[in-house]
Design an enzyme around this catalytic site. Structure first.
Site, PDB file in Angstrom:
ATOM      1  N   GLY A  11       0.831  -1.209   0.000  1.00 49.84           N
ATOM      2  CA  GLY A  11       0.000   0.000   0.000  1.00 49.84           C
ATOM      3  C   GLY A  11       0.861   1.252   0.000  1.00 49.84           C
ATOM      4  O   GLY A  11       1.910   1.272   0.635  1.00 49.84           O
ATOM      5  N   ARG A  72       1.080  -4.929  -5.736  1.00 51.63           N
ATOM      6  CA  ARG A  72       1.186  -6.196  -5.012  1.00 51.63           C
ATOM      7  C   ARG A  72       1.402  -7.249  -6.098  1.00 51.63           C
ATOM      8  O   ARG A  72       0.691  -7.251  -7.092  1.00 51.63           O
ATOM      9  CB  ARG A  72      -0.077  -6.459  -4.207  1.00 51.63           C
ATOM     10  CG  ARG A  72      -0.337  -5.336  -3.182  1.00 51.63           C
ATOM     11  CD  ARG A  72      -1.517  -5.650  -2.288  1.00 51.63           C
ATOM     12  NE  ARG A  72      -2.015  -4.440  -1.642  1.00 51.63           N
ATOM     13  CZ  ARG A  72      -1.593  -3.969  -0.467  1.00 51.63           C
ATOM     14  NH1 ARG A  72      -0.654  -4.592   0.196  1.00 51.63           N
ATOM     15  NH2 ARG A  72      -2.113  -2.880   0.048  1.00 51.63           N
ATOM     16  N   ASP A 103       5.174  -5.036   6.017  1.00 54.80           N
ATOM     17  CA  ASP A 103       5.715  -6.352   6.387  1.00 54.80           C
ATOM     18  C   ASP A 103       5.770  -7.329   5.215  1.00 54.80           C
ATOM     19  O   ASP A 103       6.736  -8.087   5.068  1.00 54.80           O
ATOM     20  CB  ASP A 103       4.943  -6.954   7.577  1.00 54.80           C
ATOM     21  CG  ASP A 103       3.458  -7.085   7.320  1.00 54.80           C
ATOM     22  OD1 ASP A 103       2.952  -6.438   6.383  1.00 54.80           O
ATOM     23  OD2 ASP A 103       2.790  -7.825   8.068  1.00 54.80           O
ATOM     24  N   THR A 125       4.092   2.540   5.839  1.00 53.76           N
ATOM     25  CA  THR A 125       2.689   2.115   5.817  1.00 53.76           C
ATOM     26  C   THR A 125       1.920   3.004   6.789  1.00 53.76           C
ATOM     27  O   THR A 125       2.430   3.315   7.873  1.00 53.76           O
ATOM     28  CB  THR A 125       2.520   0.624   6.200  1.00 53.76           C
ATOM     29  OG1 THR A 125       1.177   0.398   6.630  1.00 53.76           O
ATOM     30  CG2 THR A 125       3.439   0.196   7.330  1.00 53.76           C
ATOM     31  N   ARG A 171      -6.418  -2.955  10.111  1.00 56.73           N
ATOM     32  CA  ARG A 171      -6.993  -4.302  10.224  1.00 56.73           C
ATOM     33  C   ARG A 171      -6.538  -5.010  11.493  1.00 56.73           C
ATOM     34  O   ARG A 171      -7.328  -5.609  12.190  1.00 56.73           O
ATOM     35  CB  ARG A 171      -6.632  -5.152   8.998  1.00 56.73           C
ATOM     36  CG  ARG A 171      -7.623  -4.989   7.859  1.00 56.73           C
ATOM     37  CD  ARG A 171      -7.056  -5.524   6.591  1.00 56.73           C
ATOM     38  NE  ARG A 171      -5.960  -4.675   6.143  1.00 56.73           N
ATOM     39  CZ  ARG A 171      -5.122  -4.974   5.146  1.00 56.73           C
ATOM     40  NH1 ARG A 171      -5.245  -6.095   4.505  1.00 56.73           N
ATOM     41  NH2 ARG A 171      -4.170  -4.142   4.795  1.00 56.73           N
TER      42      ARG A 171
END
Ligand code: ATP
Length: 319
Positions: A11, A72, A103, A125, A171
């Site tokens: 991201g 990604r 990560d 991030t 999340r």
């Protein structure tokens, strides 16, 4: 002459551009050749690399997003995909890669390292979900973006005497909700790290109303529960209507704050210097304002530091 590549992955986060700028300028300072990879590991597989110079990173320190683009890559998760990426690096004689991301991107860097490519990671991030570092690049900007939204919502929440649930990103890590909530004077903060009951929030809303409080701002990290379910249960408990605002992708954009530009610049320079010192499969972090260099595997095993002080502060101050 040593050749290094830099990429952004996962991201995007405000400050990634400032980090790339720092890596490029530091690499040139140490007389390395520096290549920019487009679209993260996906671009590495496709050989989408370009040599950069000092001007390539001019006028980007203040811009959100990443001029290298990010992606990604499922192909990079396969041994065949990684072999293609490594072949591209060998073809250009590039021996080191600096990976800017979260990560997942660090796991990708680790995989490259196992194949003999020197790798250094820079944490970027908005989630601040990496336990080994106090802060990640992009987090401070996102906190400020959410804070602006909280301030605006507070006005209308007070005018209409309503409870507002503000859902923010996060999340597994509630730092964005916690920091923006504490700075914005939110009445309740729900994060994935800490269990909660609708009953305790309903009690707080009722208590606030008794002393004439007009609004109730509830910060909800997306991973902590469904906003609609919490809303329905709260309405059933209190008999009052409430509103939901989902902030979404506005949290990922915007010009980086001074704190993020500085963090990105410091970490970018440190990454190149760590590379020069022979560090490999390592990530840059910050611990009490000191830069750190940690082995990736060890860094990713570290749990999040306890933000108990901020939680306690909110509990005491948001009565
Ligand atoms: P964010 O925190 O914003 O989600 P991230 O870096 O964690 O960022 P991911 O999508 O998890 O984002 O990872 C980015 C990319 O890194 C993946 O698309 C994949 O190409 C690569 N990657 C992730 N995990 C691995 C792994 N175990 N081995 C090799 N590559 C990986």
């Amino acid at each position: 002459m040593k050749k290094i590549a830099v990429l952004t992955s996962g991201g995007d986060a405000p400050g990634m551009n400032a980090a790339v700028r720092a890596v490029v300028r530091a690499a040139l300072y140490y007389n390395y050749e520096i290549y920019g990879v487009k679209r993260g590991f996906e671009g590495l597989i496709k050989g989408d690399l370009e040599q950069l110079n000092a001007s390539s990173v001019g006028d980007i320190i203040h811009k959100g997003g990443t001029f290298l683009k990010t992606a990604r890559s499922k192909t990079f998760m396969t041994p065949e995909g990684r072999k293609q990426a490594i072949d591209q690096l060998h073809a250009l004689n590039i021996s080191a890669v600096i990976v800017i991301g979260g990560d997942g991107s660090f796991r990708g860097a680790e995989a490259l390292s196992r194949e003999g490519i020197q790798t250094i990671g820079i944490p970027a991030t908005i989630d601040n979900d990496l336990g080994y570092t106090d802060f990640t690049i992009g987090f401070d900007t996102a906190v400020n973006t959410v804070l602006r939204a909280v301030t605006n919502i507070r006005d209308t929440s007070s005018s209409h005497e309503k409870t507002t649930i503000i859902e923010v990103m996060g999340r597994n890590c509630g730092d964005l909700a916690l920091y923006a909530g504490a700075a914005g004077g939110a009445e309740s903060i729900i994060v994935p790290e800490k269990p909660f009951t609708v009953q305790e929030i309903a009690d707080k809303i009722r208590k606030g109303r008794t002393r004439g409080k007009l609004h109730h701002i509830l910060m909800l990290a997306e991973g902590a529960g469904s906003a609609t379910e919490i809303q329905q249960k709260l309405e059933a408990e209190t008999g009052e209507k409430s509103r939901i605002t989902v902030l979404g992708f506005i949290q990922r954009g915007g010009d980086p704050t001074a704190a993020d530009r500085l963090l990105a610049s410091r970490m970018g320079l440190k990454a190149v210097e760590a590379c020069r010192d022979g560090a490999d499969s390592a990530v840059i972090g910050i611990d009490k304002n000191d830069l750190t260099v940690t082995n990736i595997d060890e860094a990713l095993k570290r749990g999040k530091k306890d933000d108990g002080e901020l939680t306690r502060l909110t509990t005491i101050l948001s009565t």
